[in-house]
Design a protein around this motif. Structure first.
Motif, PDB file in Angstrom:
ATOM      1  N   UNK A  64       0.881  -1.127  -0.055  1.00  0.00           N
ATOM      2  CA  UNK A  64      -0.082  -0.022  -0.059  1.00  0.00           C
ATOM      3  C   UNK A  64       0.925   1.266  -0.092  1.00  0.00           C
ATOM      4  N   UNK A  65       1.349   1.641  -0.991  1.00  0.00           N
ATOM      5  CA  UNK A  65       2.384   2.823  -1.282  1.00  0.00           C
ATOM      6  C   UNK A  65       1.869   3.816  -0.761  1.00  0.00           C
ATOM      7  N   UNK A  66       0.565   4.413  -0.737  1.00  0.00           N
ATOM      8  CA  UNK A  66       0.383   5.663  -0.075  1.00  0.00           C
ATOM      9  C   UNK A  66       0.483   5.664   1.406  1.00  0.00           C
ATOM     10  N   UNK A  67       0.033   4.429   1.994  1.00  0.00           N
ATOM     11  CA  UNK A  67       0.375   4.076   3.370  1.00  0.00           C
ATOM     12  C   UNK A  67       1.802   4.154   3.806  1.00  0.00           C
ATOM     13  N   UNK A  68       2.538   3.667   2.787  1.00  0.00           N
ATOM     14  CA  UNK A  68       3.930   3.745   3.187  1.00  0.00           C
ATOM     15  C   UNK A  68       4.543   5.122   3.210  1.00  0.00           C
ATOM     16  N   UNK A  69       3.898   6.046   2.308  1.00  0.00           N
ATOM     17  CA  UNK A  69       4.173   7.565   2.326  1.00  0.00           C
ATOM     18  C   UNK A  69       3.794   8.144   3.534  1.00  0.00           C
ATOM     19  N   UNK A  70       2.532   7.538   4.291  1.00  0.00           N
ATOM     20  CA  UNK A  70       1.961   8.115   5.385  1.00  0.00           C
ATOM     21  C   UNK A  70       3.069   7.729   6.642  1.00  0.00           C
TER      22      UNK A  70
ATOM     23  N   UNK B 226      -8.913  -7.290  -4.601  1.00  0.00           N
ATOM     24  CA  UNK B 226      -8.113  -6.262  -5.297  1.00  0.00           C
ATOM     25  C   UNK B 226      -8.270  -4.853  -4.362  1.00  0.00           C
ATOM     26  N   UNK B 227      -7.070  -4.483  -4.068  1.00  0.00           N
ATOM     27  CA  UNK B 227      -5.783  -4.981  -3.941  1.00  0.00           C
ATOM     28  C   UNK B 227      -5.617  -5.993  -3.095  1.00  0.00           C
ATOM     29  N   UNK B 228      -4.195  -6.453  -3.071  1.00  0.00           N
ATOM     30  CA  UNK B 228      -3.682  -7.654  -2.249  1.00  0.00           C
ATOM     31  C   UNK B 228      -2.406  -7.001  -1.460  1.00  0.00           C
ATOM     32  N   UNK B 229      -2.529  -6.605  -0.469  1.00  0.00           N
ATOM     33  CA  UNK B 229      -1.347  -5.820   0.241  1.00  0.00           C
ATOM     34  C   UNK B 229      -0.379  -6.646   0.893  1.00  0.00           C
ATOM     35  N   UNK B 230       0.881  -6.335   1.017  1.00  0.00           N
ATOM     36  CA  UNK B 230       1.687  -7.390   1.813  1.00  0.00           C
ATOM     37  C   UNK B 230       2.327  -6.929   2.837  1.00  0.00           C
ATOM     38  N   UNK B 231       1.861  -5.722   3.408  1.00  0.00           N
ATOM     39  CA  UNK B 231       2.536  -5.227   4.784  1.00  0.00           C
ATOM     40  C   UNK B 231       3.555  -4.278   4.587  1.00  0.00           C
ATOM     41  N   UNK B 232       3.753  -3.917   5.782  1.00  0.00           N
ATOM     42  CA  UNK B 232       5.136  -2.894   6.040  1.00  0.00           C
ATOM     43  C   UNK B 232       5.890  -3.285   7.093  1.00  0.00           C
ATOM     44  N   UNK B 233       6.996  -2.911   7.130  1.00  0.00           N
ATOM     45  CA  UNK B 233       8.068  -3.141   8.584  1.00  0.00           C
ATOM     46  C   UNK B 233       8.424  -1.872   8.732  1.00  0.00           C
TER      47      UNK B 233
END
Length: 329
Positions: free
Chosen positions: A135-141, A309-316
């Motif tokens: 979730x690239x927007x969330x990554x920027x957040x 759709x979409x399938x998100x893989x998460x963030x660390x």
């Protein structure tokens, strides 16, 4: 001529990869922006792991892309060739999202198409069945949240981006700006919540590590009072020796947090840079998981199954208070 040579090499790799199974295996193709980016090698390792875990499958996972991440036309041509040659399904990380979508629209393939790692622009998402990745927007957040923890009053900031037309990178930048500025749809930070993007930024690396490090060095030299540098992607850190030389020049500022660095991704050289005090936070994706899950999603699509759709893989997230994933990776 250079692009033709790089494309020829990449095309040769396509033919070699999977040749041993070509007669009895159906191809699930993963096409990335460039084979020179270590982030994408993690997707390859996930693809290989899937092969090990599924030796009796009627499908094989192949991983390919242009030799250079700058070769946007080469990536489009590789996708074109794969679809013409015949694959069971294809997962694409488009470097130039509009160009790739335009070619897919022209080809109108009769096999499942999905995106992985990077998506098509919103107006072209009818061309693919699903998106698997961050979730690239969330990554920027998350990057903006880390910056705010370190600089609660804001400050001067430079964002480092990748390719101009890369939807995933642009989504991260938008997430950062909206969160840092406290309002939606900010084109450029200009004092919102105390954050101001400096003249000459954002800078675009075209996914090149050497250029990324030169841009950082030039920015630090031209802006000695800079408060924050945000690597929206990890390009500079993919060349650890060069990145160390660049950050050596500002280590006192980094230690005192006069200057902060927030960076995307958590590959081994990046987590080492974090442990060495050359960044204050890393927001990492999970590329291995993308490569491992991609073939299963393609098979589901081939079988006509319903896929989210979409399938998100998460963030660390790693920071100075909690090293987390970066502590021992």
């Amino acid at each position: 001529m250079k692009h033709k040579l790089l494309y020829a090499l990449a095309s040769a790799m396509i033919l070699v990869t999977g040749a041993s199974h070509a007669q009895d295996k159906k191809t699930l193709a993963i096409v990335v922006k460039g084979l020179d980016n270590p982030f994408f090698e993690q997707i390859n390792l996930g693809c290989q792991e899937w092969m090990k875990n599924n030796p009796d499958s009627e499908y094989e996972c192949i991983y390919t892309g242009p030799a250079s991440s700058t070769d946007e036309a080469g990536e489009v041509q590789i996708v074109d060739d794969l679809l013409t040659r015949g694959v069971a399904a294809i997962a694409i990380s488009p470097s130039n999202a509009p160009a790739m979508a335009n070619r897919i629209r022209q080809i109108a393939p009769d096999v499942p198409v999905m995106t992985i790692d990077a998506d098509f622009l919103e107006q072209d998402r009818d061309l693919r069945a699903t998106y698997l990745g961050t979730d690239n927007y969330l990554m920027g957040v998350k990057m903006a949240e880390q910056a705010a923890m370190l600089k609660p009053d804001g400050g001067s900031v430079c964002l480092q981006l990748g390719n101009v037309a890369a939807d995933n990178i642009n989504a991260r930048a938008q997430g950062f700006r909206d969160t840092a500025g406290g309002e939606k749809g900010i084109d450029r930070l200009d004092g919102q919540n105390g954050w101001t993007e400096i003249e000459g930024c954002p800078v675009f690396t075209n996914d090149q590590a050497d250029l990324a490090n030169q841009q950082i060095a030039d920015t630090f030299t031209a802006n000695p009072d800079l408060d924050a540098f945000i690597l929206i992607g990890g390009w500079a850190q993919f060349a650890p020796q060069a990145y160390a030389q660049v950050t050596d020049q500002v280590m006192d500022k980094l230690k005192s947090k006069e200057l902060i660095i927030i960076a995307g991704d958590t590959l081994p050289p990046q987590t080492q840079a974090f442990r060495d005090g050359r960044s204050h936070s890393q927001v990492g994706q999970r590329p291995f998981e993308m490569g491992l899950r991609g073939p299963d999603v393609m098979i589901q699509l081939i079988n006509g199954e319903q896929v989210d759709d979409p399938l998100y893989t998460g963030l660390d997230v790693c920071n100075l208070e909690d090293a987390g994933f970066c502590a021992d990776n």
